[in-house]
Write a protein that holds these residues in place. Structure first.
Motif, PDB file in Angstrom:
ATOM      1  N   ALA A 106      -5.067  13.630  13.950  1.00  0.00           N
ATOM      2  CA  ALA A 106      -6.233  12.769  14.135  1.00  0.00           C
ATOM      3  C   ALA A 106      -5.982  11.366  13.582  1.00  0.00           C
ATOM      4  CB  ALA A 106      -7.454  13.392  13.462  1.00  0.00           C
ATOM      5  N   THR A 107      -5.290  11.278  12.457  1.00  0.00           N
ATOM      6  CA  THR A 107      -5.014   9.967  11.861  1.00  0.00           C
ATOM      7  C   THR A 107      -4.090   9.145  12.738  1.00  0.00           C
ATOM      8  OG1 THR A 107      -5.287  10.917   9.655  1.00  0.00           O
ATOM      9  CG2 THR A 107      -4.178   8.799   9.803  1.00  0.00           C
ATOM     10  N   LEU A 108      -3.040   9.774  13.262  1.00  0.00           N
ATOM     11  CA  LEU A 108      -2.130   9.045  14.143  1.00  0.00           C
ATOM     12  C   LEU A 108      -2.843   8.617  15.426  1.00  0.00           C
ATOM     13  CD1 LEU A 108       0.661   7.961  14.754  1.00  0.00           C
ATOM     14  CD2 LEU A 108       1.263  10.183  15.720  1.00  0.00           C
ATOM     15  N   LEU A 162      -4.237   1.096   6.610  1.00  0.00           N
ATOM     16  CA  LEU A 162      -4.696   2.019   5.572  1.00  0.00           C
ATOM     17  C   LEU A 162      -4.522   3.475   6.007  1.00  0.00           C
ATOM     18  CD1 LEU A 162      -7.957   0.197   4.381  1.00  0.00           C
ATOM     19  CD2 LEU A 162      -5.709   0.235   3.272  1.00  0.00           C
ATOM     20  N   ALA A 163      -4.820   3.761   7.283  1.00  0.00           N
ATOM     21  CA  ALA A 163      -4.647   5.127   7.782  1.00  0.00           C
ATOM     22  C   ALA A 163      -3.182   5.526   7.788  1.00  0.00           C
ATOM     23  CB  ALA A 163      -5.235   5.235   9.190  1.00  0.00           C
ATOM     24  N   SER A 164      -2.309   4.621   8.184  1.00  0.00           N
ATOM     25  CA  SER A 164      -0.878   4.918   8.188  1.00  0.00           C
ATOM     26  C   SER A 164      -0.352   5.138   6.775  1.00  0.00           C
ATOM     27  CB  SER A 164      -0.119   3.770   8.863  1.00  0.00           C
ATOM     28  OG  SER A 164       1.262   4.032   8.901  1.00  0.00           O
ATOM     29  N   SER A 165      -0.842   4.354   5.822  1.00  0.00           N
ATOM     30  CA  SER A 165      -0.422   4.529   4.428  1.00  0.00           C
ATOM     31  C   SER A 165      -0.871   5.881   3.892  1.00  0.00           C
ATOM     32  CB  SER A 165      -1.001   3.404   3.567  1.00  0.00           C
ATOM     33  OG  SER A 165      -0.597   2.141   4.041  1.00  0.00           O
ATOM     34  N   LEU A 166      -2.106   6.277   4.203  1.00  0.00           N
ATOM     35  CA  LEU A 166      -2.610   7.578   3.766  1.00  0.00           C
ATOM     36  C   LEU A 166      -1.784   8.712   4.361  1.00  0.00           C
ATOM     37  CD1 LEU A 166      -4.748   9.408   2.429  1.00  0.00           C
ATOM     38  CD2 LEU A 166      -6.139   9.127   4.501  1.00  0.00           C
ATOM     39  N   TYR A 203       0.825  -1.198   0.000  1.00  0.00           N
ATOM     40  CA  TYR A 203       0.000   0.000   0.000  1.00  0.00           C
ATOM     41  C   TYR A 203       0.869   1.263   0.000  1.00  0.00           C
ATOM     42  CZ  TYR A 203      -3.528  -3.353   1.618  1.00  0.00           C
ATOM     43  OH  TYR A 203      -4.362  -4.441   1.738  1.00  0.00           O
ATOM     44  N   VAL A 204       1.901   1.264   0.839  1.00  0.00           N
ATOM     45  CA  VAL A 204       2.760   2.444   0.927  1.00  0.00           C
ATOM     46  C   VAL A 204       3.529   2.654  -0.369  1.00  0.00           C
ATOM     47  CG1 VAL A 204       4.682   3.483   2.173  1.00  0.00           C
ATOM     48  CG2 VAL A 204       2.943   2.221   3.430  1.00  0.00           C
ATOM     49  N   ASN A 227       8.539   4.360  14.067  1.00  0.00           N
ATOM     50  CA  ASN A 227       7.182   4.888  13.907  1.00  0.00           C
ATOM     51  C   ASN A 227       7.280   6.184  13.103  1.00  0.00           C
ATOM     52  OD1 ASN A 227       4.561   5.830  14.133  1.00  0.00           O
ATOM     53  ND2 ASN A 227       4.355   5.299  16.285  1.00  0.00           N
ATOM     54  N   SER A 228       7.387   6.030  11.787  1.00  0.00           N
ATOM     55  CA  SER A 228       7.565   7.188  10.921  1.00  0.00           C
ATOM     56  C   SER A 228       6.346   8.107  10.953  1.00  0.00           C
ATOM     57  CB  SER A 228       7.848   6.733   9.490  1.00  0.00           C
ATOM     58  OG  SER A 228       6.831   5.860   9.035  1.00  0.00           O
ATOM     59  N   SER A 229       5.167   7.558  11.221  1.00  0.00           N
ATOM     60  CA  SER A 229       3.965   8.398  11.300  1.00  0.00           C
ATOM     61  C   SER A 229       4.071   9.401  12.441  1.00  0.00           C
ATOM     62  CB  SER A 229       2.725   7.523  11.485  1.00  0.00           C
ATOM     63  OG  SER A 229       2.555   6.650  10.395  1.00  0.00           O
TER      64      SER A 229
END
Length: 396
Positions: free
Chosen positions: A100-102, A260-264, A72-73, A339-341
């Motif tokens: 919010a995503t993290l 999916l959230a992390s990929s976005l 995905y990434v 944890n790159s996010s």
């Protein structure tokens, strides 16, 4: 994926030369009687341990879909290069959308964590976990600082690379450790411990190592880490305790939604910085804005070196520390995958230069490709020793 076959224990065979005597039952009859066949079957069933119910196929399908995180990434990175405007809607809402995503990712992680299980694992491998967390917060920050100086990165990019090195381990490391036949419980506990310690260690180490490049507010970094990492994890664990039936239904979907959230998140930040760097390179008349020219190529090289050093030095340190092969693999993957996010969110929220978020954003792509490749290589190399063997450091 078909459910596994249940192998039931077979009854022991009687010797051929001399049949085993039947037990004498004191019954009010003139001759001995054997137990009825139905009763004998019932007795055997009561003695045998109950078999675990097979996993539903849709659970296995969701787990398999979550395991495609590197794909995905990677696909998102190609979209970010070819059509960066595809992520514009998400970038325009930053930094609130990033935070919010993290928080959602950490909440999904907390839903799968039971505090009692975490405490049990912590008591089972205390020294190995301490060794792994110490390697996490010494190897990567030091290597990030060394690489930024050796390659002569600009101040903003140096700060971003050091911030990436000071981040805790990422949840993708648990999946890669499973593929690599490593110690998965050790990997999970290391991820949780390093994430909780990030409230203090990530801002402190970033202040010490990156403060010479650009100003770093350690207090604000600590508060942000507490809000977007620790609080959602604890909330998710509390929800699991209070509403177990609801969490039981949601849990199979949590890994895929988090992936999916992390990929976005990673691909959106990557697209934002790619557009900015492409404009800068074009203005400087650098080879028509070629992707591998200028700062972007140097950043990619620095990120590759950072994660390679994390995998290699993490494994070597675990070997020197006396840990067995399964623990070496878990620590190597946990140290090498950050944890790159979290790095993206902290960079976007607390640094004036948007280029600080570029190394963590690129890392989300490169790190997962490198980690998945290493996991696949180790998958075909059986670790020496049994699964239950303990480490020398644990017995010390």
């Amino acid at each position: 994926m078909a459910p596994p076959l249940l192998l039931l224990p077979l009854p022991s065979a009687r010797p051929v030369s001399r049949p085993a005597p039947r037990p004498c039952l004191h019954l009010p009859f003139t001759k001995r009687h054997r137990l009825p066949a139905a009763l004998r079957v019932k007795c055997r069933a009561e003695q045998a341990p109950p078999a675990a119910p097979p996993t539903p196929r849709w659970h296995a399908a969701l787990a398999a879909a979550a395991g495609l995180y590197p794909a995905y990434v990677t696909a998102g990175a190609f979209v970010a290069v070819a059509r960066p405007e595809a992520f514009r809607w998400f970038v325009d809402m930053a930094p609130g959308s990033y935070t919010a995503t993290l928080g959602f990712i950490m909440l999904a992680t907390g839903l799968t964590l039971q505090l009692k299980d975490f405490a049990a694992l912590l008591c089972d491998r205390p020294l190995a976990i301490l060794f792994g967390c110490a390697a996490q917060y010494t190897i990567m920050p030091a290597v990030g600082s060394i690489i930024s100086r050796a390659l002569g990165l600009p101040p903003s990019l140096s700060a971003g690379l050091i911030l990436l090195g000071c981040c805790p381990g990422g949840t993708a490391s648990n999946v890669v450790t499973l593929v690599a036949q490593g110690d998965v419980p050790l990997s999970i506990v290391m991820t949780v411990c390093s994430t909780l310690a990030a409230v203090f260690l990530t801002p402190l180490l970033t202040k010490i190592l990156a403060g010479a490049y650009i100003p770093v507010d350690a207090v604000k970094l600590s508060l942000s880490t507490l809000q977007v990492v620790v609080a959602p994890i604890m909330l998710g664990s509390s929800i699991q305790t209070a509403f177990p039936s609801v969490v039981q239904f949601v849990t199979p979907f949590s890994p895929l939604m988090a992936v999916l959230a992390s990929s976005l998140l990673a691909c959106s930040v990557f697209s934002e910085n790619f557009v900015r760097l492409r404009s800068t390179i074009a203005d400087a008349s650098s080879v028509n804005g070629d992707f591998f020219s200028g700062d972007i190529g140097v950043v990619m090289l620095s990120v590759i070196l950072l994660h390679f050093a994390g995998f290699f030095v993490g494994y070597a340190a675990a070997a020197i520390g006396g840990l067995k092969e399964k623990q070496r693999r878990a620590i190597s993957i946990e140290v090498g995958m950050q944890n790159s996010s979290l790095g993206v969110v902290l960079a976007a929220a607390h640094f004036s230069s948007p280029l600080v978020a570029l190394p963590p954003a690129i890392s989300a792509v490169i790190m997962n490709i490198m980690g998945s490749t290493l996991g696949l290589v180790w998958q075909y190399i059986t670790p020496s020793g049994s699964e239950n063997e303990t480490t020398d450091i644990h017995n010390a």
